[in-house]
Enzyme design. Structure first.
Site, PDB file in Angstrom:
ATOM      1  N   GLY A   1      -8.231   6.162  -5.563  1.00 17.87           N
ATOM      2  CA  GLY A   1      -7.008   6.051  -6.347  1.00 17.87           C
ATOM      3  C   GLY A   1      -6.296   4.720  -6.251  1.00 17.87           C
ATOM      4  O   GLY A   1      -5.214   4.561  -6.808  1.00 17.87           O
ATOM      5  N   GLN A   2      -6.894   3.731  -5.562  1.00 15.20           N
ATOM      6  CA  GLN A   2      -6.218   2.424  -5.493  1.00 15.20           C
ATOM      7  C   GLN A   2      -6.388   1.698  -6.820  1.00 15.20           C
ATOM      8  O   GLN A   2      -7.511   1.565  -7.329  1.00 15.20           O
ATOM      9  CB  GLN A   2      -6.789   1.564  -4.352  1.00 15.20           C
ATOM     10  CG  GLN A   2      -5.996   0.273  -4.151  1.00 15.20           C
ATOM     11  CD  GLN A   2      -6.466  -0.561  -2.962  1.00 15.20           C
ATOM     12  OE1 GLN A   2      -7.486  -0.268  -2.336  1.00 15.20           O
ATOM     13  NE2 GLN A   2      -5.715  -1.602  -2.658  1.00 15.20           N
ATOM     14  N   SER A   3      -5.261   1.260  -7.397  1.00 17.40           N
ATOM     15  CA  SER A   3      -5.309   0.560  -8.679  1.00 17.40           C
ATOM     16  C   SER A   3      -4.753  -0.856  -8.586  1.00 17.40           C
ATOM     17  O   SER A   3      -5.000  -1.674  -9.474  1.00 17.40           O
ATOM     18  CB  SER A   3      -4.524   1.346  -9.740  1.00 17.40           C
ATOM     19  OG  SER A   3      -3.178   1.510  -9.353  1.00 17.40           O
TER      20      SER A   3
ATOM     21  N   ASP B   1       8.496   2.475  -6.939  1.00 20.41           N
ATOM     22  CA  ASP B   1       7.330   2.604  -7.806  1.00 20.41           C
ATOM     23  C   ASP B   1       7.805   2.844  -9.243  1.00 20.41           C
ATOM     24  O   ASP B   1       8.743   3.601  -9.489  1.00 20.41           O
ATOM     25  CB  ASP B   1       6.462   3.778  -7.330  1.00 20.41           C
ATOM     26  CG  ASP B   1       5.061   3.736  -7.926  1.00 20.41           C
ATOM     27  OD1 ASP B   1       4.107   3.543  -7.162  1.00 20.41           O
ATOM     28  OD2 ASP B   1       4.937   3.911  -9.160  1.00 20.41           O
ATOM     29  N   ILE B   2       7.145   2.196 -10.199  1.00 18.51           N
ATOM     30  CA  ILE B   2       7.558   2.301 -11.604  1.00 18.51           C
ATOM     31  C   ILE B   2       7.234   3.670 -12.194  1.00 18.51           C
ATOM     32  O   ILE B   2       7.810   4.059 -13.221  1.00 18.51           O
ATOM     33  CB  ILE B   2       6.872   1.169 -12.418  1.00 18.51           C
ATOM     34  CG1 ILE B   2       7.634   0.905 -13.717  1.00 18.51           C
ATOM     35  CG2 ILE B   2       5.398   1.484 -12.680  1.00 18.51           C
ATOM     36  CD1 ILE B   2       7.205  -0.356 -14.436  1.00 18.51           C
TER      37      ILE B   2
ATOM     38  N   HIS C   1      -0.617  -1.796  -0.092  1.00 19.54           N
ATOM     39  CA  HIS C   1       0.716  -1.219  -0.271  1.00 19.54           C
ATOM     40  C   HIS C   1       0.742   0.176   0.325  1.00 19.54           C
ATOM     41  O   HIS C   1      -0.182   0.964   0.157  1.00 19.54           O
ATOM     42  CB  HIS C   1       1.114  -1.179  -1.750  1.00 19.54           C
ATOM     43  CG  HIS C   1       0.093  -0.559  -2.650  1.00 19.54           C
ATOM     44  ND1 HIS C   1      -1.019  -1.241  -3.089  1.00 19.54           N
ATOM     45  CD2 HIS C   1       0.011   0.675  -3.191  1.00 19.54           C
ATOM     46  CE1 HIS C   1      -1.743  -0.445  -3.856  1.00 19.54           C
ATOM     47  NE2 HIS C   1      -1.137   0.736  -3.936  1.00 19.54           N
ATOM     48  N   LEU C   2       1.841   0.445   0.981  1.00 16.95           N
ATOM     49  CA  LEU C   2       2.065   1.752   1.590  1.00 16.95           C
ATOM     50  C   LEU C   2       2.991   2.546   0.679  1.00 16.95           C
ATOM     51  O   LEU C   2       4.107   2.101   0.379  1.00 16.95           O
ATOM     52  CB  LEU C   2       2.706   1.560   2.975  1.00 16.95           C
ATOM     53  CG  LEU C   2       3.091   2.823   3.750  1.00 16.95           C
ATOM     54  CD1 LEU C   2       1.886   3.711   4.000  1.00 16.95           C
ATOM     55  CD2 LEU C   2       3.755   2.429   5.077  1.00 16.95           C
ATOM     56  N   HIS C   3       2.515   3.712   0.217  1.00 13.19           N
ATOM     57  CA  HIS C   3       3.378   4.587  -0.569  1.00 13.19           C
ATOM     58  C   HIS C   3       4.275   5.379   0.384  1.00 13.19           C
ATOM     59  O   HIS C   3       3.783   6.019   1.325  1.00 13.19           O
ATOM     60  CB  HIS C   3       2.542   5.615  -1.357  1.00 13.19           C
ATOM     61  CG  HIS C   3       1.697   5.055  -2.455  1.00 13.19           C
ATOM     62  ND1 HIS C   3       2.077   5.105  -3.782  1.00 13.19           N
ATOM     63  CD2 HIS C   3       0.483   4.453  -2.434  1.00 13.19           C
ATOM     64  CE1 HIS C   3       1.111   4.558  -4.528  1.00 13.19           C
ATOM     65  NE2 HIS C   3       0.136   4.159  -3.734  1.00 13.19           N
TER      66      HIS C   3
ATOM     67  N   ASN D   1      -3.778   4.252  -0.303  1.00 14.80           N
ATOM     68  CA  ASN D   1      -5.013   4.455  -1.043  1.00 14.80           C
ATOM     69  C   ASN D   1      -5.897   3.232  -0.834  1.00 14.80           C
ATOM     70  O   ASN D   1      -5.424   2.089  -0.936  1.00 14.80           O
ATOM     71  CB  ASN D   1      -4.730   4.647  -2.536  1.00 14.80           C
ATOM     72  CG  ASN D   1      -3.989   5.939  -2.819  1.00 14.80           C
ATOM     73  OD1 ASN D   1      -4.201   6.943  -2.158  1.00 14.80           O
ATOM     74  ND2 ASN D   1      -3.093   5.909  -3.806  1.00 14.80           N
TER      75      ASN D   1
HETATM   76  P1  AMP Z   1      -2.294   2.645  -6.096  1.00 14.97           P
HETATM   77  O1  AMP Z   1      -2.765   3.494  -7.240  1.00 14.97           O
HETATM   78  O2  AMP Z   1      -2.352   3.312  -4.752  1.00 14.97           O
HETATM   79  O3  AMP Z   1      -3.000   1.286  -6.088  1.00 14.97           O
HETATM   80  O4  AMP Z   1      -0.747   2.391  -6.331  1.00 14.97           O
HETATM   81  C1  AMP Z   1      -0.293   1.412  -7.218  1.00 14.97           C
HETATM   82  C2  AMP Z   1       1.096   1.822  -7.593  1.00 14.97           C
HETATM   83  O5  AMP Z   1       1.724   0.727  -8.194  1.00 14.97           O
HETATM   84  C3  AMP Z   1       1.156   2.988  -8.570  1.00 14.97           C
HETATM   85  O6  AMP Z   1       1.845   4.082  -7.978  1.00 14.97           O
HETATM   86  C4  AMP Z   1       1.914   2.407  -9.760  1.00 14.97           C
HETATM   87  O7  AMP Z   1       2.808   3.328 -10.354  1.00 14.97           O
HETATM   88  C5  AMP Z   1       2.636   1.238  -9.121  1.00 14.97           C
HETATM   89  N1  AMP Z   1       2.992   0.184 -10.049  1.00 14.97           N
HETATM   90  C6  AMP Z   1       2.197  -0.362 -11.014  1.00 14.97           C
HETATM   91  N2  AMP Z   1       2.892  -1.306 -11.698  1.00 14.97           N
HETATM   92  C7  AMP Z   1       4.129  -1.351 -11.132  1.00 14.97           C
HETATM   93  C8  AMP Z   1       5.312  -2.117 -11.391  1.00 14.97           C
HETATM   94  N3  AMP Z   1       5.356  -3.031 -12.369  1.00 14.97           N
HETATM   95  N4  AMP Z   1       6.413  -1.893 -10.624  1.00 14.97           N
HETATM   96  C9  AMP Z   1       6.378  -0.972  -9.632  1.00 14.97           C
HETATM   97  N5  AMP Z   1       5.301  -0.215  -9.337  1.00 14.97           N
HETATM   98  C10 AMP Z   1       4.191  -0.401 -10.080  1.00 14.97           C
END
Ligand code: AMP
Ligand code: ZN
Length: 115
Positions: free
Chosen positions: A94-96, A32-33, A101-103, A88
């Protein structure tokens, strides 16, 4: 199926290169970034689906593969079996990024309930 506007589809296709830590035929794991723990890895199905429930519906085998890859990465990271897995689902939770994707979070103590 992929989505042209989807960041994680671009990772899967190689148009954009994430920091990959694991891969199977059907799943990809990358850091994760914006890490929220010493180990913070995202494991995604290579096919585009919006969330974990949709993945379970269209490909339970791929959902299993995602979880098993997360476990393998956790072992590679030396987490000793102590880690948190989070899907999420929905902006309100909190899904963005709307590619399932699985954290995988580990390397520090975890609180409950989560924020
Ligand atoms: P969510 O908020 O559950 O949808 O998780 C999305 C995740 O993607 C967040 O933890 C972000 O930090 C991560 N993310 C967004 N852009 C990138 C990227 N370019 N490389 C790696 N992770 C990313
Ligand atoms: Zn996608």
């Amino acid at each position: 199926m992929s989505s042209a506007d989807c960041l994680f589809c671009k990772f899967v296709s190689g148009v954009v290169e994430p920091d990959v830590v694991g891969e199977t035929e059907h799943s990809l794991a990358f850091r994760d970034i914006n890490p929220q723990a010493p180990t913070h890895v995202l494991v995604v199905p290579k096919r585009h689906v919006a969330n974990a429930g949709e993945l379970a519906e269209v490909s339970p085998d791929n959902l299993q593969d995602v979880v098993l890859l997360a476990r393998a990465v956790a072992d590679d990271e030396g987490l000793g079996g102590d880690y948190r897995l989070v899907f999420n689902t929905g902006a309100g939770a909190g899904q963005s990024v709307f590619h399932a994707h699985l954290h995988l979070l580990g390397g520090r103590s975890m609180q409950w309930p989560p924020g």
